[in-house]
Design a protein around this motif. Structure first.
Motif, PDB file in Angstrom:
ATOM      1  N   ASN A 208       0.820  -1.219   0.000  1.00 24.46           N
ATOM      2  CA  ASN A 208       0.000   0.000   0.000  1.00 24.46           C
ATOM      3  C   ASN A 208       0.854   1.268   0.000  1.00 24.46           C
ATOM      4  N   TYR A 209       2.088   1.182  -0.443  1.00 25.65           N
ATOM      5  CA  TYR A 209       3.013   2.322  -0.336  1.00 25.65           C
ATOM      6  C   TYR A 209       2.466   3.560  -1.042  1.00 25.65           C
ATOM      7  N   MET A 210       2.128   3.455  -2.310  1.00 21.93           N
ATOM      8  CA  MET A 210       1.677   4.617  -3.076  1.00 21.93           C
ATOM      9  C   MET A 210       0.401   5.209  -2.475  1.00 21.93           C
ATOM     10  N   GLN A 211      -0.501   4.354  -2.008  1.00 20.77           N
ATOM     11  CA  GLN A 211      -1.738   4.857  -1.411  1.00 20.77           C
ATOM     12  C   GLN A 211      -1.455   5.632  -0.133  1.00 20.77           C
ATOM     13  N   THR A 212      -0.610   5.050   0.735  1.00 26.97           N
ATOM     14  CA  THR A 212      -0.318   5.668   2.031  1.00 26.97           C
ATOM     15  C   THR A 212       0.569   6.896   1.908  1.00 26.97           C
ATOM     16  N   TYR A 213       1.615   6.786   1.070  1.00 26.37           N
ATOM     17  CA  TYR A 213       2.636   7.834   1.021  1.00 26.37           C
ATOM     18  C   TYR A 213       2.336   8.933  -0.001  1.00 26.37           C
ATOM     19  N   VAL A 214       1.464   8.657  -0.969  1.00 20.68           N
ATOM     20  CA  VAL A 214       1.194   9.653  -2.016  1.00 20.68           C
ATOM     21  C   VAL A 214      -0.280  10.036  -2.061  1.00 20.68           C
ATOM     22  N   TYR A 215      -1.145   9.078  -2.402  1.00 20.52           N
ATOM     23  CA  TYR A 215      -2.543   9.415  -2.684  1.00 20.52           C
ATOM     24  C   TYR A 215      -3.304   9.892  -1.453  1.00 20.52           C
ATOM     25  N   ASP A 216      -3.065   9.270  -0.301  1.00 20.88           N
ATOM     26  CA  ASP A 216      -3.746   9.721   0.921  1.00 20.88           C
ATOM     27  C   ASP A 216      -3.316  11.139   1.280  1.00 20.88           C
ATOM     28  N   ASN A 217      -2.059  11.447   1.079  1.00 20.19           N
ATOM     29  CA  ASN A 217      -1.575  12.801   1.368  1.00 20.19           C
ATOM     30  C   ASN A 217      -2.151  13.821   0.402  1.00 20.19           C
ATOM     31  N   LEU A 218      -2.247  13.454  -0.859  1.00 21.47           N
ATOM     32  CA  LEU A 218      -2.869  14.359  -1.833  1.00 21.47           C
ATOM     33  C   LEU A 218      -4.321  14.624  -1.469  1.00 21.47           C
ATOM     34  N   ALA A 219      -5.012  13.595  -0.981  1.00 20.40           N
ATOM     35  CA  ALA A 219      -6.413  13.745  -0.595  1.00 20.40           C
ATOM     36  C   ALA A 219      -6.577  14.685   0.598  1.00 20.40           C
ATOM     37  N   LYS A 220      -5.544  14.763   1.436  1.00 18.99           N
ATOM     38  CA  LYS A 220      -5.595  15.625   2.617  1.00 18.99           C
ATOM     39  C   LYS A 220      -5.038  17.027   2.349  1.00 18.99           C
ATOM     40  N   THR A 221      -4.580  17.261   1.136  1.00 16.03           N
ATOM     41  CA  THR A 221      -3.984  18.551   0.783  1.00 16.03           C
ATOM     42  C   THR A 221      -4.998  19.415   0.052  1.00 16.03           C
ATOM     43  N   ASN A 222      -5.050  20.690   0.405  1.00 10.76           N
ATOM     44  CA  ASN A 222      -5.925  21.633  -0.289  1.00 10.76           C
ATOM     45  C   ASN A 222      -5.248  22.043  -1.603  1.00 10.76           C
ATOM     46  N   ALA A 226      -6.293  22.728  -8.349  1.00 13.64           N
ATOM     47  CA  ALA A 226      -5.218  22.346  -9.278  1.00 13.64           C
ATOM     48  C   ALA A 226      -5.408  20.884  -9.684  1.00 13.64           C
ATOM     49  N   PRO A 227      -5.313  20.578 -10.971  1.00 12.11           N
ATOM     50  CA  PRO A 227      -5.528  19.204 -11.431  1.00 12.11           C
ATOM     51  C   PRO A 227      -4.323  18.316 -11.120  1.00 12.11           C
ATOM     52  N   LEU A 228      -4.576  17.020 -11.074  1.00 12.95           N
ATOM     53  CA  LEU A 228      -3.520  16.030 -10.880  1.00 12.95           C
ATOM     54  C   LEU A 228      -3.523  15.072 -12.059  1.00 12.95           C
ATOM     55  N   PHE A 229      -2.396  14.962 -12.739  1.00  9.83           N
ATOM     56  CA  PHE A 229      -2.222  13.987 -13.808  1.00  9.83           C
ATOM     57  C   PHE A 229      -1.386  12.840 -13.243  1.00  9.83           C
ATOM     58  N   ASP A 230      -2.029  11.708 -13.035  1.00  4.13           N
ATOM     59  CA  ASP A 230      -1.351  10.577 -12.390  1.00  4.13           C
ATOM     60  C   ASP A 230      -0.647   9.714 -13.432  1.00  4.13           C
ATOM     61  N   LEU A 231       0.490  10.180 -13.900  1.00  6.17           N
ATOM     62  CA  LEU A 231       1.241   9.453 -14.922  1.00  6.17           C
ATOM     63  C   LEU A 231       2.014   8.274 -14.334  1.00  6.17           C
ATOM     64  N   SER A 232       2.125   8.225 -13.019  1.00  6.77           N
ATOM     65  CA  SER A 232       2.816   7.098 -12.385  1.00  6.77           C
ATOM     66  C   SER A 232       1.995   5.819 -12.477  1.00  6.77           C
TER      67      SER A 232
END
Length: 281
Positions: A208-222, A226-232
């Motif tokens: 769950n690395y990407m979910q915990t370290y990236v996506y969850d943080n993005l969800a908590k960020t205002n 601004a759009p997000l292009f998830d090319l990863s």
């Protein structure tokens, strides 16, 4: 430092890597890199500094931006220069030179280089859309075992080096919010993109690395809209080992393909005009 050189309405690409939120915040006052880019460090105290690099990064910060453009149109611009200043220049050409084709033009040359991972010969796909599409649809020919050493290094660095962890999540989210707010204050257009890493590295990390370290943080960020292009998440990139120089960095071919995909996404979403697409189709 260069904000006055950026026009209103400019597109600002903000990259989000797998460690953007988990990395310890650098000590800016004692950071060599921070002081270098903030013009607070004399170039004369930097060991092994190449003066041309310093000039390009400090005196003419946007000098490198036109490199690929110049690389593609070098012959065309040279011909225009010769024509425009023909009255002032005296040139002599032999019959052989005059009749020889422009074999060094980008359209007539296919640059081949050795891949840093596999050692295999790779083709330079810069501006070559057909080559890019072929590479994207081709099956990887290099085993991910070539990246195992790099995967082990990154795993130990991210988990056990002491400079990374969830204790840094909150401060990094705040920094991202400040960066986006600053862009909007300057009337720029921030766009967030995620950078792909190899599937070999993703498989070596916690499930769950990407979910915990990236996506969850993005969800908590205002993100302030601004759009997000998830090319990863593009498996055509992450699963093709040939596109990586190590487990977490694209090689030249991978970077060229990534740049093309990003441009097409920006065009499709209406952030830039189709007119800026200078690729060869």
């Amino acid at each position: 430092m260069y904000s006055r050189q950026i026009k209103e309405g400019a597109l600002i690409i903000i990259t989000i890597s797998p460690i953007s939120f988990s990395q310890e915040k650098a000590d800016q006052e004692n950071s060599l890199q921070y002081n270098y880019y903030n013009n607070r460090l004399s170039p004369f105290v930097i060991p092994n500094l190449k003066i041309e690099d310093y000039l390009q990064n400090q005196i003419v910060p946007f000098f490198r931006a036109g490199f690929l453009w110049r690389e593609k149109y070098a012959n065309e611009m040279a011909e225009k220069a010769l024509t425009s200043f023909a009255d002032q220049w005296v040139t002599q050409k032999s019959d052989t030179e005059e009749s020889a084709p422009l074999t060094n033009s980008p359209q007539n040359v296919t640059t081949k280089k050795a891949d840093t991972v596999s050692g295999a010969v790779t083709i330079d796909y810069t501006f070559n859309v057909r080559g890019i599409q072929i590479e994207l649809t081709s099956l990887p020919t290099t085993s991910s075992s070539q990246l195992i050493e790099s995967v082990n290094f990154m795993f130990n660095k991210w988990y056990f080096s002491g400079g990374f962890g969830n204790q840094y999540f909150a401060v990094n989210r705040k920094d991202l919010e400040k960066l986006i707010a600053y862009c909007l204050q300057k009337k720029w257009r921030p766009v967030l993109i995620t950078i792909p890493v190899s599937q070999a590295l993703l498989d070596g990390l916690e499930p769950n690395y990407m979910q915990t370290y990236v996506y969850d943080n993005l969800a908590k960020t205002n993100l302030r809209g601004a759009p997000l292009f998830d090319l990863s998440a593009n498996v055509q990139l992450t699963q093709n080992t040939k596109l990586f120089s190590n487990s977490d960095h694209l090689n030249r071919t991978g970077s060229v393909i990534f740049s093309y995909l990003l441009l097409q996404r920006l065009i499709d979403e209406g952030y830039v005009s189709k007119n800026v697409d200078g690729y060869d189709y």
